[in-house]
Each structure stands twice: as structure tokens, then as C-alpha cells.
Design an enzyme around this catalytic site. Structure first.
Site, PDB file in Angstrom:
ATOM      1  N   GLU A  57      72.832   5.174  53.352  1.00 31.96           N
ATOM      2  CA  GLU A  57      74.068   5.731  52.788  1.00 31.96           C
ATOM      3  C   GLU A  57      74.116   5.494  51.271  1.00 31.96           C
ATOM      4  OE1 GLU A  57      77.308   5.921  56.339  1.00 31.96           O
ATOM      5  OE2 GLU A  57      77.214   4.026  55.257  1.00 31.96           O
TER       6      GLU A  57
ATOM      7  N   GLU B 257      73.807   8.896  61.669  1.00 32.39           N
ATOM      8  CA  GLU B 257      74.813   7.911  62.079  1.00 32.39           C
ATOM      9  C   GLU B 257      76.072   8.644  62.502  1.00 32.39           C
ATOM     10  OE1 GLU B 257      75.955   4.608  59.685  1.00 32.39           O
ATOM     11  OE2 GLU B 257      73.926   4.239  58.939  1.00 32.39           O
TER      12      GLU B 257
END
Length: 344
Positions: free
Chosen positions: A168, A277
Site C-alpha cells: 500500500e 487485499e
């Protein structure tokens, strides 16, 4: 003679038919239905017992596979602590988990955080051993570390299908040098990781991962810059967590935004796309089930087969052990209804 010729001809056709049947891979088998299960070794060490749907104790890998999971994602940290919730995930532990996944005939994704602990949009801490290095030394350390982990996996008989460089990283990784305030430096770090992986495992696909998969503006800005400065990668990875967004919208309010972004990324950059995710509230398993089915559908609808998989983050990470509210495991130690979403 004619009968012999016809017999030989039909025998040849039969052989070719059988060969085609045994070697053909169905598209559904190639779609990654995955789970990040990096907490599993800590849970097992703590004595947590996993139960299947019938209430019988069973290996977590078996339970996941019975629910359609065919791929696992494993985070790896440079020099982690032994803290039960924010430690572990060393190279050695990652290799051991990858070997278990292979034994269960699952594909493997390795997620390099390039940190000693959690890296995410709120923090991208440099590994302690890399502090004080100049930029050239930092690139070398990243290359050597990446190369070392992939080599250890190869020597253990595991070829990861995917490797994620950073976790991320909407504002970059390995601060401050790899911040998006300095795109040329960030891309150099990414490319050193890319080259280290490919040097050991040329077939492994490289993922770059940004959060808020429903936010097309965010993704266009990020990957326009990645392209502009020459980042090397194969797949665009997204997170999709309605629960973490402002206002905690229901998935149904933003699922079309995810679908639009998936299609736009695949078309705009001619790349495969994945949701690496996702997760929903463990106390609302039916809603999480419906969300997962919708996410899988949106990824599969990406044209030309460029939507290649969906991964749940720590579905087995039961709140009773982890305090994490977005697992897909109940207080009874069993998978919730949400896990059925991966069963076709």
C-alpha cells in the site's frame, strides 16, 4: 489394409484428444482466490485451534482449500521482532509458510513491506539496518535483500507466482528517500526490486499496490507518474476496504467505482489487475459474503482476462486472537459464511 489405416487414424485422434484434455487449463483454475495468512504461524504457536465447518479441529490450510482458496499471500519483514501481533514474518518463516502452501498445491504471492514491521499508507518506516545509508547504498541493500529472499524460496523449491514490491504505497515506501515527493528515486527503488526478483525468477510477476481501489483519481495519478518515470511492473494491485473509508460506506455504494477503476487501469496501462487485499466485518458475515461475491465478479468482468484474482486479508485471523474486526472467522474457531464466497 483400409481397416488397419482407419484403426490407426482413430487411435491417433484418440491420443491427441486425451493429450489435449490432460494439458488444457481452465480459465477458472487460473483465477487466484487467495488469502493473506501471514498471522498463521503466530496463531498456531499461541495454541489457537482451527475448526472446520463441522466443528472438527483441522489444519487451517485444509479448511481454506475446502473453501476454494487456491493461493496465499505472505508478508515478509527485514528484521522483525517476536511480538505476536506486529512481529514474525522473517525470511525463514516466510519460506517455511511458502513451502506449506506448495505442499497444499497453492500458488504463492510474496509481499515485501521493506520494513521491520507494518508498512501501509500511514507509515513506511525504513528498516533499522538500512538507516544511515546513502541512496546508492540503499538501492543496493534493497536489491540484495530482495534477491536473498527470492533465492531462499527457490532453494526451498518454491517459485512465487507474484511478488509485491512495497505494501500500500500511495505515497511511496522506505521514507524519506522513496516518498512520492521524489518520484525518480521511488522508481529507482522499485526497479531495483523488480530486477532482483527477475534475476532469480524471471517468470514471477511484479505487483505495485495502492489502497482505495474504488478511487480512480488516486490510481490515475499514481500510475501516470509510475509510467512517466519508467517504473517496471506487471500487475496493478488494489485494496478494497469499505470499512476503512470515511463514513464506512456499504460495499454496494462503491462496488461500481471499483469495477470502473479495474477496467480503466487494465485498459489505460495494458496491465493485469488484482484486488490483493479486501475484507469485511466479521460480525456481518452475510454482508461480507455478498461483498466478496461482488468483488470477484467485478474482477472477472475485466475484459481480455486481465482481472486475475482476489485476496482476503487474514481471513483466519479471528478477532478473539488478533482483535482484528475484518476476519472471516468466528468466535467458535470456524470460518464464517463469508468464506463460502470463494466456493464456485
Amino acid at each position: 489394409m483400409k481397416k488397419l489405416f482407419l484403426f490407426c487414424f482413430y487411435l491417433l485422434v484418440l491420443c491427441l484428444s486425451c493429450q489435449q484434455t490432460t494439458t488444457e487449463v481452465k480459465p477458472e483454475d487460473m483465477f487466484a482466490k487467495g488469502a493473506d495468512i501471514s498471522w498463521l504461524p503466530q496463531m498456531e504457536a499461541a495454541g489457537y485451534i482451527f475448526y472446520n465447518d463441522n466443528g472438527t479441529p483441522e489444519d487451517c490450510f485444509k479448511i481454506l482449500k475446502d473453501h476454494g482458496i487456491n493461493s496465499v499471500r505472505l508478508r515478509t519483514w527485514v528484521n522483525p521482532s517476536d511480538d505476536p501481533h506486529s512481529g514474525h514474518c522473517s525470511k525463514e518463516e516466510t519460506v517455511s509458510m511458502a513451502k506449506r502452501a506448495k505442499d497444499w498445491d497453492m500458488r504463492v504471492m510474496i509481499n515485501f513491506h521493506y520494513s521491520d514491521s507494518w508498512a501501509d499508507p500511514g507509515k513506511q518506516h525504513k528498516p533499522k539496518d538500512w538507516e544511515g545509508l546513502d541512496f546508492d547504498q540503499l538501492k543496493e541493500a534493497l536489491y540484495d535483500y530482495t534477491y536473498d529472499v527470492i533465492t531462499a524460496l527457490k532453494e526451498a523449491g518454491v517459485t512465487p507466482e507474484w511478488v509485491q514490491l512495497g505494501n500500500e504505497i500511495p505515497t511511496g515506501m522506505i521514507y524519506p528517500e522513496g516518498h512520492t515527493d521524489n518520484w525518480p528515486q521511488l522508481v529507482q527503488l522499485i526497479n531495483h526490486g523488480y530486477e532482483a526478483v527477475k534475476a532469480v525468477s524471471p517468470t514471477t510477476k511484479i505487483i505495485l499496490h495502492v489502497d482505495q481501489g474504488n478511487n480512480n483519481e488516486r490510481f490515475r495519478w499514481w500510475f501516470d507518474n509510475a509510467e512517466k518515470y519508467g517504473a517496471k511492473y506487471d500487475i496493478i494491485g488494489m485494496s478494497f476496504y469499505p470499512w476503512w473509508l470515511e463514513g464506512k460506506p456499504d460495499y454496494s455504494e462503491i462496488i461500481d467505482d471499483l469495477g470502473h477503476n479495474l477496467n480503466d487501469m487494465a485498459n489505460r496501462y495494458n496491465k493485469e489487475v488484482m484486488v490483493v487485499e479486501t475484507g469485511g466485518e466479521d460480525t456481518k458475515p452475510q454482508n461480507t459474503y455478498e461483498m466478496l461475491r461482488a468483488v470477484i465478479r467485478k474482477v472477472k468482468e475485466v475484459p481480455d482476462g486481465k482481472g486475475t484474482g482476489v485476496f482476503y486479508w487474514e481471513p483466519q485471523g479471528a478477532r478473539s486472537w488478533s482483535r482484528y474486526p475484518l476476519s472471516a472467522w468466528g468466535d467458535n474457531g470456524r470460518p464464517t459464511k463469508a468464506m463460502d464466497a470463494f466456493i464456485e
